[in-house]
Enzyme design. Sequence first.
Site, PDB file in Angstrom:
ATOM      1  CG  ASN A   1      57.652  11.016  -9.216  1.00 28.17           C
ATOM      2  OD1 ASN A   1      57.408  10.561  -8.118  1.00 28.17           O
ATOM      3  ND2 ASN A   1      57.755  12.325  -9.445  1.00 28.17           N
TER       4      ASN A   1
ATOM      5  NE  ARG B   1       0.825  12.316  10.037  1.00 28.67           N
ATOM      6  CZ  ARG B   1       0.639  11.169  10.686  1.00 28.67           C
ATOM      7  NH1 ARG B   1       0.948  11.078  11.958  1.00 28.67           N
ATOM      8  NH2 ARG B   1       0.145  10.111  10.076  1.00 28.67           N
TER       9      ARG B   1
ATOM     10  CG  ASN C   1       3.024   8.303   9.966  1.00 27.66           C
ATOM     11  OD1 ASN C   1       2.563   7.797   8.950  1.00 27.66           O
ATOM     12  ND2 ASN C   1       2.941   7.717  11.145  1.00 27.66           N
TER      13      ASN C   1
ATOM     14  CB  THR D   1      -5.801   0.122   4.893  1.00 26.23           C
ATOM     15  OG1 THR D   1      -6.733  -0.097   5.959  1.00 26.23           O
ATOM     16  CG2 THR D   1      -4.792   1.167   5.337  1.00 26.23           C
TER      17      THR D   1
ATOM     18  CE  LYS E   1       3.560   7.870   4.651  1.00 26.02           C
ATOM     19  NZ  LYS E   1       2.933   7.866   5.997  1.00 26.02           N
TER      20      LYS E   1
ATOM     21  CE  LYS F   1      37.494  11.864 -17.735  1.00 21.89           C
ATOM     22  NZ  LYS F   1      37.009  12.553 -18.938  1.00 21.89           N
TER      23      LYS F   1
ATOM     24  CG  LEU G   1      -1.820  -1.212   1.404  1.00 18.99           C
ATOM     25  CD1 LEU G   1      -2.878  -0.942   2.465  1.00 18.99           C
ATOM     26  CD2 LEU G   1      -2.466  -1.629   0.099  1.00 18.99           C
TER      27      LEU G   1
ATOM     28  CD  GLU H   1      -7.295   1.028  12.827  1.00 21.19           C
ATOM     29  OE1 GLU H   1      -6.620   2.018  12.486  1.00 21.19           O
ATOM     30  OE2 GLU H   1      -6.800  -0.101  12.977  1.00 21.19           O
TER      31      GLU H   1
HETATM   32  C1  UD1 Z   1      -3.031   1.390   9.874  1.00 20.80           C
HETATM   33  C2  UD1 Z   1      -3.927   0.297  10.482  1.00 20.80           C
HETATM   34  C3  UD1 Z   1      -3.621   0.194  11.963  1.00 20.80           C
HETATM   35  C4  UD1 Z   1      -2.164  -0.078  12.191  1.00 20.80           C
HETATM   36  C5  UD1 Z   1      -1.307   0.963  11.500  1.00 20.80           C
HETATM   37  C6  UD1 Z   1       0.139   0.527  11.528  1.00 20.80           C
HETATM   38  C7  UD1 Z   1      -5.973   0.300   9.205  1.00 20.80           C
HETATM   39  C8  UD1 Z   1      -7.397   0.709   9.169  1.00 20.80           C
HETATM   40  N1  UD1 Z   1      -5.292   0.645  10.270  1.00 20.80           N
HETATM   41  O1  UD1 Z   1      -3.437   2.624  10.450  1.00 20.80           O
HETATM   42  O2  UD1 Z   1      -4.403  -0.869  12.537  1.00 20.80           O
HETATM   43  O3  UD1 Z   1      -1.898  -0.126  13.567  1.00 20.80           O
HETATM   44  O4  UD1 Z   1      -1.668   1.096  10.105  1.00 20.80           O
HETATM   45  O5  UD1 Z   1       1.004   1.496  10.981  1.00 20.80           O
HETATM   46  O6  UD1 Z   1      -5.522  -0.364   8.298  1.00 20.80           O
HETATM   47  N2  UD1 Z   1      -3.056   3.768   2.319  1.00 20.80           N
HETATM   48  C9  UD1 Z   1      -3.449   3.682   1.004  1.00 20.80           C
HETATM   49  N3  UD1 Z   1      -4.732   4.046   0.680  1.00 20.80           N
HETATM   50  C10 UD1 Z   1      -5.624   4.467   1.595  1.00 20.80           C
HETATM   51  C11 UD1 Z   1      -5.215   4.552   2.935  1.00 20.80           C
HETATM   52  C12 UD1 Z   1      -3.917   4.199   3.276  1.00 20.80           C
HETATM   53  O7  UD1 Z   1      -2.671   3.295   0.144  1.00 20.80           O
HETATM   54  O8  UD1 Z   1      -6.746   4.745   1.194  1.00 20.80           O
HETATM   55  C13 UD1 Z   1      -1.693   3.388   2.671  1.00 20.80           C
HETATM   56  C14 UD1 Z   1      -0.873   4.557   3.197  1.00 20.80           C
HETATM   57  O9  UD1 Z   1      -0.178   5.201   2.153  1.00 20.80           O
HETATM   58  C15 UD1 Z   1       0.069   3.864   4.162  1.00 20.80           C
HETATM   59  C16 UD1 Z   1      -0.721   2.666   4.653  1.00 20.80           C
HETATM   60  O10 UD1 Z   1      -1.731   2.447   3.702  1.00 20.80           O
HETATM   61  O11 UD1 Z   1       1.227   3.380   3.489  1.00 20.80           O
HETATM   62  C17 UD1 Z   1      -1.307   2.876   6.044  1.00 20.80           C
HETATM   63  O12 UD1 Z   1      -2.232   3.929   6.038  1.00 20.80           O
HETATM   64  P1  UD1 Z   1      -2.421   4.923   7.247  1.00 20.80           P
HETATM   65  O13 UD1 Z   1      -3.498   5.871   6.904  1.00 20.80           O
HETATM   66  O14 UD1 Z   1      -1.125   5.448   7.677  1.00 20.80           O
HETATM   67  O15 UD1 Z   1      -3.007   3.901   8.359  1.00 20.80           O
HETATM   68  P2  UD1 Z   1      -2.968   4.100   9.918  1.00 20.80           P
HETATM   69  O16 UD1 Z   1      -4.025   5.042  10.338  1.00 20.80           O
HETATM   70  O17 UD1 Z   1      -1.586   4.354  10.346  1.00 20.80           O
HETATM   71 CA    CA Z   2       0.449   5.120   9.323  1.00 23.63          CA
END
Ligand code: UD1
Ligand code: CA
Length: 454
Positions: free
Chosen positions: A374, A15, A224, A79, A22, A348, A8, A151
Amino acid sequence: MGLSIVILAAGQGTRMRSSLPKVLQPLAGEPLLAHVVNCSRAVGADDVCIVYGHGADKVQAAFADQGLRWALQAEQLGTGHAVMQAMPETPDGNRVLILFGDVPLTQPATLQRLLDGAGSEEMAILTVDMPDPTGYGRIVRENGKVVRNVEQKDANSAEKAITEINSGVMLCPARKLKDWLDRLGNDNAQGEYYLTDVIGMAVADGTTVHGIKADNQEEVMGINDKRQLAEAERALQKRRVEALMQQGVGFADPARVDIRGTLTCGSDVFIDVNAIFEGDVELGNGVCVEANNVIRDSRLGAGTIVHPNCHLEGATTGENCELGPFARLRPGAELANNVKAGNFVEIKKSKIADGSKVNHLTYIGDTDMGKNVNVGAGTITCNYDGANKHRTTIGDGVFVGSGVNLVAPVSIGSGATLGAGSTITKAVSENDLALERTKQTTIKDWKRPVKKGQ
Ligand code: UD1
Ligand code: CA
């Protein structure tokens, strides 16, 4: 049974406060996502699919021609929604391992424990105990068995007190995962499709969910912001330096070295403070890298010493060479054995044979130099005529006096001597002396100008 890995990487990473997406932020010289992709390859995935969205063009360009599958998530709805985008092309019979593009420090061995710990129809999640679990999903267990994830934003106070957290890394049979994702809703505090809800669904369906704990928090650390990025950088550097120390490499201070690529060392290598290694670097037995050196894509033969403040890129040396202080070796600098390249020397695209010395204030470019030459201080190979580059050839045992210009193309025979200050434009034969200077003029009792009004 095949293994599909879904990473993902669609999130924006607000941030980070950066124009760079990122997952492209550099960790040890490589994008965050590259670390996750490398780890995926190390566990032998049959296909690796990146779910991308924010910074689409940049992310795809950075990972072009790597045999990755891409699934666009145009809108970031959570996610669970992200994983859905990768499902159409994922074979039903595979297992799916889900990784996060911003969790770069997970080790292949840990993922392997997950793969080995769950049967083909079972599910596994990677968890860890965190003294301060704020922000993470909490793992709810009953009688020791994982039953669901909640969550942070949806948790009650008892659930918030749980210290076992969800890393996000999850392993599922594809067929079952597709079914669970189809049934996913977004009725929660964030209005998102939570991937983590499939844990509860799996348990309700009678699928065993193994909660496998990582050895340390660092492995599941999500990045983050820049502070976490710097923290991860230190953690990764520490890991790399510790592995090298275990192989016997000596470091003056393990905290003051950076390996941004692969560093391979022989025995009895010693590395002083502030050395930066980039790309692929190989150090032979007994190599000593003194303070403040940047070494990129280079191979140094046994016994070679790099004195302080050198910059090496695309260079190779044989045994027992001595570089610097303040030497710069550029791509194609090939030094044989016992060669010296001293202070303020730039080399070089040049081959320098055994025992030759280029000790002070010199530029050697596009040159083939023989043995035991030399080169005097301030010598320059004039390799560029404003349009083209030309080569200089210097035979064995040549003595180049100080301040000589060699206007290429030019060739100097073995044993020849070039007088100090000469500008050499024509070939010099073996054992000859070539001198090119105007006759010295001396004016008796010369009066230097004096300042007006004095
Ligand atoms: C998520 C988990 C949480 C876990 C944490 C660990 C969920 C609902 N929660 O929360 O249980 O403890 O990670 O770090 O899964 N992303 C996408 N598309 C989206 C949303 C997110 O690609 O629509 C990607 C983000 O770029 C990132 C990852 O998924 O790489 C995690 O997303 P993020 O929003 O940071 O999840 P957390 O709230 O941290
Ligand atoms: Ca995260």
